[in-house]
Scaffold this motif. Structure first.
Motif, short mmCIF file in Angstrom:
data_model
loop_
_atom_site.label_atom_id
_atom_site.label_comp_id
_atom_site.label_asym_id
_atom_site.label_seq_id
_atom_site.Cartn_x
_atom_site.Cartn_y
_atom_site.Cartn_z
N LYS A 137 -0.31 7.63 -0.76
CA LYS A 137 0.67 7.70 -1.85
C LYS A 137 1.81 8.67 -1.49
N SER A 138 1.46 9.81 -0.93
CA SER A 138 2.48 10.79 -0.55
C SER A 138 3.38 10.25 0.55
N LEU A 139 2.82 9.43 1.42
CA LEU A 139 3.60 8.84 2.50
C LEU A 139 4.68 7.92 1.93
N GLU A 140 4.31 7.11 0.95
CA GLU A 140 5.27 6.22 0.30
C GLU A 140 6.36 7.04 -0.40
N GLU A 141 5.95 8.10 -1.09
CA GLU A 141 6.93 8.94 -1.80
C GLU A 141 7.89 9.62 -0.83
N SER A 142 7.39 10.05 0.31
CA SER A 142 8.24 10.71 1.29
C SER A 142 9.31 9.77 1.84
N ALA A 143 8.93 8.52 2.07
CA ALA A 143 9.89 7.54 2.57
C ALA A 143 10.98 7.27 1.54
N ARG A 144 10.60 7.14 0.27
CA ARG A 144 11.58 6.87 -0.79
C ARG A 144 12.50 8.06 -1.04
N SER A 145 11.97 9.26 -0.85
CA SER A 145 12.72 10.46 -1.23
C SER A 145 13.97 10.69 -0.39
N VAL A 146 14.05 10.07 0.78
CA VAL A 146 15.22 10.27 1.65
C VAL A 146 16.49 9.80 0.95
N ASP A 147 16.41 8.69 0.24
CA ASP A 147 17.57 8.15 -0.50
C ASP A 147 17.05 7.13 -1.50
N PRO A 148 16.63 7.57 -2.69
CA PRO A 148 16.05 6.66 -3.67
C PRO A 148 16.96 5.51 -4.07
N GLU A 149 18.28 5.69 -3.94
CA GLU A 149 19.22 4.64 -4.33
C GLU A 149 19.26 3.50 -3.32
N ARG A 150 19.22 3.84 -2.04
CA ARG A 150 19.37 2.80 -1.02
C ARG A 150 18.04 2.32 -0.41
N ILE A 151 17.00 3.11 -0.51
CA ILE A 151 15.69 2.64 -0.03
C ILE A 151 15.03 1.88 -1.18
N LYS A 152 15.13 0.57 -1.09
CA LYS A 152 14.72 -0.29 -2.20
C LYS A 152 13.22 -0.60 -2.18
N LYS A 153 12.64 -0.60 -0.98
CA LYS A 153 11.22 -0.96 -0.88
C LYS A 153 10.55 -0.08 0.15
N VAL A 154 9.28 0.14 -0.04
CA VAL A 154 8.44 0.78 0.97
C VAL A 154 7.22 -0.11 1.16
N ARG A 155 7.07 -0.60 2.38
CA ARG A 155 5.97 -1.52 2.68
C ARG A 155 4.94 -0.84 3.57
N LYS A 156 3.70 -1.18 3.35
CA LYS A 156 2.61 -0.77 4.24
C LYS A 156 2.55 0.74 4.48
N ALA A 157 2.60 1.50 3.40
CA ALA A 157 2.34 2.94 3.49
C ALA A 157 0.83 3.11 3.54
N SER A 158 0.30 3.34 4.73
CA SER A 158 -1.15 3.28 4.88
C SER A 158 -1.73 4.47 5.62
N TYR A 159 -2.97 4.77 5.28
CA TYR A 159 -3.78 5.75 5.98
C TYR A 159 -5.02 5.03 6.49
N GLN A 160 -5.37 5.29 7.76
CA GLN A 160 -6.55 4.66 8.35
C GLN A 160 -7.35 5.69 9.13
#
Length: 466
Positions: free
Chosen positions: A140-163
């Motif tokens: 979940k934090s990984l997805e949030e980190s990707a979006r936080s760079v630019d919430p306006e222009r980053i429209k989707k986050v796919r496959k934020a995964s931990y394995q």
């Protein structure tokens, strides 16, 4: 798992065969993927299996079987029930399969270890005690980190995964070898999608480590977001021959293709352009290439290889000069049988790709040693040319001829500074010439799977654009 190994040994010792090998693997897997702040995928599994190799009349047979094993990896005794009749059947299958193989005096098994290998930092003893909730929060934090760079222009986050994978491997043979080791691997990966003015770009990044606490969620997420944003507004450039800075991820992909040429089976079959060129300067004098099964942070690091030979570091290219090849016991034996040169020993490069396949020669942690140039210095040396950030169609490259023509994207550089993103172009050249024409080596060594490279500054490549 020790109990079932002992049962198999009891059966094998009663068979009229020349030798045997048992390879067992017990592993647990955890996989979680986050999408829009919710858990999209959550999977856990445990797996145990055993493979047999039988040597009889210079013929090698193989078989394998899997079990249902609910026990944790660190529990050394197998907790499920094993049918000895099934074990005997699998061993007989291996004996029968040997009869279908041509006799070959190069088949053998590894000797017992002369000394216990030194412990390697490849198992996180705390991992099984970390809660699923904590691991889910990583995704979940990984997805949030990707979006936080630019919430306006980053429209989707796919496959934020931990394995994660935890495993215990044991290898036993009739020469007296018996050795076990534990291995853990944790990883993160995320894909971000940026959109602006009808343009859409994808950015991806990942991290892996043997240790859970070494994973940097913030760094991976923000990197994926930045890559997506930096690709927006890409343009084509005029066709021409330009100097090119190949980033470490792309350089690693090219190096993975080159790895094929160092394998002893390819050399002895005449399928490697490096055959007969030991001692010659094949590549740029700035390049030193190594295969290191002991590399502390390597994904394939282990105390022994797939046959039980102690892992080692092998220099393959030193300042551009070819110094060796990679071999397992079979291909070392074969070289010694048909060559009158100095005796060849295994480089501990027997690799296993799961229970279902017999071992074969391959790389462990194969990489180019880093140089002393940081990225700004490399770009400054580029002056005017292109930074290649991504390539497409690498599977089309012929590893023997080395010729390639690949779609790519990146950045146009003028006077050492980024001018604009570049896309919808192609680069063409030859794999071996590319590594001969390296004029700068970065300090940013990074592994992508079992192959790693720093960024490489190449004298010139043909770029097809406008």
């Amino acid at each position: 798992m020790n109990e079932i190994i002992d049962q198999a040994l009891s059966i094998l010792r009663k068979k009229s065969i020349d030798g045997y090998e048992i390879y067992s693997n017990q592993s647990s897997h955890f996989d979680v993927e986050s999408k829009e702040g919710k858990i999209e995928t959550l999977q856990t599994s445990r797996y145990s299996g055993m493979a047999f190799r039988i040597l009889n009349h210079q013929q090698m047979g193989f078989s394998y079987t899997t079990f249902s094993d609910p026990s944790p990896v660190r529990r050394k005794n197998f907790s499920g029930e094993v049918d000895t009749t099934e074990l005997d059947r699998m061993i007989e299958d291996a004996i029968r399969s040997a009869k279908a193989i041509s006799a070959d005096s190069c088949f053998d098994f590894a000797p017992p270890l002369k000394a216990s290998p030194s412990e390697l930092p490849i198992f996180d003893v705390s991992l099984e005690g970390i809660s699923e909730k904590t691991k889910i929060e990583k995704a979940k934090s990984l997805e949030e980190s990707a979006r936080s760079v630019d919430p306006e222009r980053i429209k989707k986050v796919r496959k934020a995964s931990y394995q994660e994978v935890l495993s215990r491997t044991t290898l036993v043979n009739s020469n007296g070898l018996r050795f076990s080791y534990e291995h853990s691997l944790t990883s993160l990966s995320v894909t971000a999608v940026a959109e602006e003015s009808g343009d859409s770009e994808v950015g991806w990044d990942f991290d892996f480590s043997h240790f859970f606490n070494d994973l940097d969620v913030e760094k991976v997420g923000r990197s994926a977001g930045r890559k997506a944003l930096e690709g927006l507004g890409g343009k084509r450039i005029p066709t021409g021959v330009y100097p090119v800075l190949i980033r470490n991820n792309v350089a690693s992909e090219f190096l993975s293709l080159l790895a094929h040429s160092f394998l002893a089976d390819q050399v002895q079959k005449g399928k490697s352009p490096l055959k007969g060129k030991r001692g010659e300067r094949i590549f740029s004098p700035l390049l030193t290439m190594v295969d290191d099964g002991l590399y502390p942070k390597g994904i394939s690091t282990a105390p022994i290889d797939g046959e039980g030979m102690p892992s080692q570091r092998t220099s393959l290219v030193v300042q551009g000069v070819l110094t060796g090849y990679l071999c397992d016991r079979y291909w070392a034996n074969r070289e010694n049988l048909f060559s009158s040169g100095s005796r060849v020993e295994s480089t501990a490069n027997s690799r296993r790709h799961g229970i279902k396949f017999p071992p074969g020669v391959g790389v462990s942690n194969f990489f180019i040693e880093p140089g002393d140039l940081d990225l700004p210095k490399l770009m400054g040396n580029l002056f005017q040319g292109m930074v290649v950030e991504d390539v497409m169609g690498l599977h089309t490259v012929d590893p023997i001829s080395g010729d390639f023509s690949l779609g790519c994207s990146g950045d146009w550089i003028d006077r050492g500074e980024k001018v604009h993103p570049v896309k919808s172009i192609a680069i063409a050249g030859n794999l071996f010439e590319l590594f001969r024409n390296v004029i700068g080596v970065g300090k940013d060594l990074r592994f992508f799977g079992e192959v790693g490279s720093p960024s490489l500054l190449v004298k010139e490549l043909l770029i097809s654009g406008n």
